[in-house]
Design an enzyme around this catalytic site. Sequence first.
Site, short mmCIF file in Angstrom:
data_model
loop_
_atom_site.label_atom_id
_atom_site.label_comp_id
_atom_site.label_asym_id
_atom_site.label_seq_id
_atom_site.Cartn_x
_atom_site.Cartn_y
_atom_site.Cartn_z
N LYS A 61 1.31 -3.01 8.90
CA LYS A 61 2.49 -2.14 8.89
C LYS A 61 3.65 -2.89 9.52
O LYS A 61 3.49 -3.53 10.57
CB LYS A 61 2.22 -0.86 9.67
CG LYS A 61 3.42 0.11 9.68
CD LYS A 61 3.07 1.40 10.38
CE LYS A 61 4.26 2.37 10.37
NZ LYS A 61 3.93 3.67 10.99
N GLY A 104 6.91 4.61 4.41
CA GLY A 104 7.27 5.88 5.02
C GLY A 104 8.63 5.81 5.65
O GLY A 104 9.43 4.91 5.34
N GLY A 105 8.91 6.72 6.58
CA GLY A 105 10.24 6.79 7.17
C GLY A 105 10.58 5.56 7.98
O GLY A 105 11.73 5.10 7.97
N GLY A 115 8.32 2.56 8.30
CA GLY A 115 7.73 1.28 7.94
C GLY A 115 7.19 1.20 6.53
O GLY A 115 7.17 2.19 5.78
N ASP A 118 1.40 13.83 14.21
CA ASP A 118 1.71 13.82 12.77
C ASP A 118 0.44 13.83 11.93
O ASP A 118 0.33 13.12 10.94
CB ASP A 118 2.56 12.59 12.44
CG ASP A 118 3.34 12.76 11.13
OD1 ASP A 118 3.54 13.93 10.70
OD2 ASP A 118 3.76 11.75 10.54
N VAL A 151 3.67 -0.56 4.49
CA VAL A 151 2.31 -0.99 4.76
C VAL A 151 1.83 -1.87 3.62
O VAL A 151 1.98 -1.51 2.44
CB VAL A 151 1.36 0.22 4.94
CG1 VAL A 151 -0.05 -0.26 5.28
CG2 VAL A 151 1.88 1.16 6.02
N LEU A 179 0.81 -1.21 0.00
CA LEU A 179 0.00 0.00 0.00
C LEU A 179 0.85 1.26 0.00
O LEU A 179 0.44 2.30 -0.52
CB LEU A 179 -0.92 0.01 1.22
CG LEU A 179 -2.03 -1.04 1.24
CD1 LEU A 179 -2.78 -0.99 2.56
CD2 LEU A 179 -2.99 -0.84 0.08
#
Length: 309
Positions: free
Chosen positions: A46, A27-28, A30, A140, A32, A24
């Site tokens: 995740k 990111g920094g 992990g 965040d 997903v 999917l």
Amino acid sequence: MIGFVPMQPELPRTFGPYRVVARLGSGGMGEVFLATSPSRRLVAVKVIRSELLGDPRWRARFRHEVTSARSVSGFYTAPVVDADPDADQPWLATQYIRGVSLSGVVRDRGPLPEQAACRLGAGLAEALIAIHQAGIVHGDLKPSNVLLASDGPRVIDFGIARPLDALPLSRSEVLGTPAYMSPEQALGEPVTTQSDVFSLGATLVYTATGSAPFGTGHKVRGRIVHAAPDLSRLPDPMRGLVTRCLVKEPQERPSPEQVLTALTTLLDAHYGDEWPPTDVEELIGVQERTLVEMTAELPTVREVPEAAP
């Protein structure tokens, strides 16, 4: 924006009892994945990025994310289904939300109509109420961490969520997305629930105009601390509330409850409560058709591999 990244042969096929279907995003900290449970329920899993597995600090941060996500309930967050923060590759499974990201919708189709932006803001305020009642600050809130579903928005990713009584981070440890963080967060000062309100205001500006209120780039943190936001393209009925959300002093911002009241009053007085916007509905439909195609030929439950030790 719509669609899923097909699985590559070298990627894991299972996490615990969940069979991976597609990637999917990442990111920094992990990655997903879309996955199915043994009963064929869809979940979002995740995991920590493989290059970070040897660092105990990232494992501790992931374990904290699992704890934070499990503590939150509410209509506008994604509930945790399962997790194993102590696995060789720690993972967290949440309910798969059949929706599309706010950042992708605005990027591909443009800003949301005023009515939809107000409905979105009310949902995000309600989500923050649930998050704060669990004793944590999200830290965040931004467009890419908001999913638009047919029954309203969802707030996801508790990767840097912190307890309300946590000690402040040092300047070198400041976490978050610069364009949407509060002035106190940018300075490494104590962060409270009002920091999330600032991020909510910034997210609403992006939703209604297509741009972050302080711009982007390496100097954005300085503008957040010292400059006024650009609200020139924000619809008039929303401008007063968003202006209050984006004041520099945390104690002068409204609470999430006050934001929710103000936005529902706007909906009643000016807009009505229709949801989802036509563009969002179309994109959700495209994604649903892709999901059907991807899962049509999945093996039966008997063929799902056993859970990894």
